[in-house]
Design a protein around this motif. Structure first.
Motif, short mmCIF file in Angstrom:
data_model
loop_
_atom_site.label_atom_id
_atom_site.label_comp_id
_atom_site.label_asym_id
_atom_site.label_seq_id
_atom_site.Cartn_x
_atom_site.Cartn_y
_atom_site.Cartn_z
N VAL A 103 0.92 -0.92 -0.37
CA VAL A 103 -0.02 0.51 0.30
C VAL A 103 0.66 1.71 0.37
O VAL A 103 1.65 1.59 0.69
CB VAL A 103 -0.89 0.13 1.20
N THR A 104 1.13 2.14 -0.52
CA THR A 104 1.79 3.45 -1.17
C THR A 104 0.68 4.64 -1.87
O THR A 104 -0.46 4.29 -2.75
CB THR A 104 2.66 2.87 -1.82
N TRP A 105 0.46 5.75 -1.31
CA TRP A 105 -0.65 6.76 -1.77
C TRP A 105 0.25 7.85 -2.20
O TRP A 105 1.03 8.50 -1.50
CB TRP A 105 -1.37 7.09 -1.31
N GLU A 106 -0.09 8.52 -3.40
CA GLU A 106 0.31 9.91 -3.31
C GLU A 106 -0.81 11.24 -2.27
O GLU A 106 -1.54 10.75 -2.03
CB GLU A 106 0.07 10.05 -5.18
N ALA A 107 0.20 12.43 -2.21
CA ALA A 107 -0.43 13.02 -1.42
C ALA A 107 -1.66 13.50 -2.46
O ALA A 107 -1.65 14.62 -3.42
CB ALA A 107 0.13 14.03 -0.29
N PRO A 108 -3.09 13.58 -1.89
CA PRO A 108 -3.94 13.86 -1.95
C PRO A 108 -4.77 15.36 -1.64
O PRO A 108 -3.29 15.40 -1.19
CB PRO A 108 -5.18 13.29 -1.73
N LEU A 109 -5.28 15.99 -2.62
CA LEU A 109 -5.34 17.49 -2.66
C LEU A 109 -5.79 17.87 -0.77
O LEU A 109 -5.45 18.66 -0.51
CB LEU A 109 -6.96 17.48 -3.35
N THR A 110 -6.15 16.56 -0.18
CA THR A 110 -6.30 16.42 1.59
C THR A 110 -5.37 16.37 2.35
O THR A 110 -5.57 15.82 3.31
CB THR A 110 -7.76 16.26 1.23
N HIS A 111 -4.15 17.04 1.28
CA HIS A 111 -2.76 16.36 2.44
C HIS A 111 -2.65 16.83 4.19
O HIS A 111 -1.69 16.47 4.42
CB HIS A 111 -1.91 16.99 1.94
N THR A 112 -3.53 18.11 3.94
CA THR A 112 -2.99 18.41 6.02
C THR A 112 -4.75 17.37 6.79
O THR A 112 -4.74 17.92 7.54
CB THR A 112 -3.59 19.90 6.12
N SER A 113 -5.25 16.97 5.60
CA SER A 113 -6.11 16.37 7.02
C SER A 113 -5.92 15.08 7.63
O SER A 113 -4.78 14.73 7.83
CB SER A 113 -7.10 15.32 5.71
N SER A 114 -6.97 15.13 8.96
CA SER A 114 -6.00 14.04 10.00
C SER A 114 -6.18 12.97 9.62
O SER A 114 -5.22 11.60 9.41
CB SER A 114 -6.80 13.74 11.06
N TYR A 115 -6.81 12.14 8.23
CA TYR A 115 -7.15 10.66 7.57
C TYR A 115 -5.25 10.81 7.32
O TYR A 115 -4.97 9.75 7.74
CB TYR A 115 -7.81 10.78 6.75
N TRP A 116 -4.89 12.04 6.36
CA TRP A 116 -3.76 11.88 5.73
C TRP A 116 -2.68 11.36 6.72
O TRP A 116 -1.84 10.96 5.91
CB TRP A 116 -4.02 12.73 4.62
N ARG A 117 -2.03 12.34 7.53
CA ARG A 117 -1.39 11.96 8.52
C ARG A 117 -1.41 10.71 9.17
O ARG A 117 0.03 10.46 9.54
CB ARG A 117 -1.85 13.35 9.63
N PHE A 118 -2.92 10.61 9.53
CA PHE A 118 -2.48 9.33 10.12
C PHE A 118 -2.03 7.76 9.38
O PHE A 118 -1.20 7.09 9.50
CB PHE A 118 -4.14 8.43 10.74
N VAL A 119 -2.54 7.82 8.12
CA VAL A 119 -2.27 7.29 7.24
C VAL A 119 -0.73 6.80 6.82
O VAL A 119 -0.25 5.59 6.63
CB VAL A 119 -2.91 6.87 5.04
#
Length: 204
Positions: free
Chosen positions: A59-75
């Motif tokens: 599992v790898t992801w590019e940083a989406p537009l919501t890269h400042t969200s808590s979901y992004w930080r947690f993932v």
């Protein structure tokens, strides 16, 4: 005594004005912060993450537009922990959730305090106004009825101002508390799925 009562009334209305400004400032700051972790893009990102954890071996992801969200930080925190193959993933992810919770609940005690105490401040203004009205009635007698009625009107206005501040503040506090609870529950779900993902990966 009359002078002190009038000063007290003015201080009550000043306190209501300051409380309103503070509440509005906290509300605007919090709504901007919460918007980073709410909305369609965040829900879509959350769905993509969960799907990948169920279906893909890596599992790898590019940083989406919501890269400042808590979901992004947690993932991305979870991915770093898994990538380094560290022990105690459960405790690490729980610590990250607590960190996010602290950020979500920041400044909410201000709203809670204002919502709980604004009616009492308004009530204080009403009591002072009633004292002023009775003092005027005792001093002026029946001829001061107009002054007494104006004093009572001002006294009731203080209570109305207190409720006018408290009601929207309590509603805002409940709104943010509910949103925070939903986001933290989603993070708990992600935590469990990342732990399951790591266990399955180690078995392979």
């Amino acid at each position: 005594m009359q002078d002190f009562v009038e000063i007290g009334e003015n201080l009550v209305f000043l306190a209501m004005t300051i409380a309103s400004v503070i509440a509005l400032g906290v509300f605007l700051e919090r709504i901007l912060y919460y918007r980073k972790s709410m909305g369609k893009l965040n829900d879509q990102f959350l769905t993509e993450v969960r799907h990948a954890l169920h279906e893909k071996p890596e599992v790898t992801w590019e940083a989406p537009l919501t890269h400042t969200s808590s979901y992004w930080r947690f993932v991305h925190f979870a991915l770093r922990q898994i990538g380094m193959n560290r022990k105690g993933l459960d405790e690490s992810l729980e610590g990250q959730i607590i960190s996010e919770k602290i950020e979500f609940e920041k400044r909410l005690p201000i709203l809670n305090t204002l919502g709980n105490n604004a009616p009492f401040i308004g009530l204080l203004g009403t009591v002072l106004g009633v004292i002023k009205a009775f003092y005027g009635l005792g001093t002026l007698g029946a001829s001061g009825a107009d002054v007494v009625m104006r004093s009572i009107s001002t006294a009731l206005l203080a209570t109305a101002a207190g409720l006018g501040v408290a009601i929207p503040v309590v509603m805002a506090n409940n709104y943010f508390s509910r949103k925070s609870k939903v986001i933290l529950q989603n993070l708990e779900i992600l935590k469990k799925e990342f732990i399951a993902f790591q266990m399955n990966k180690n078995k392979v």
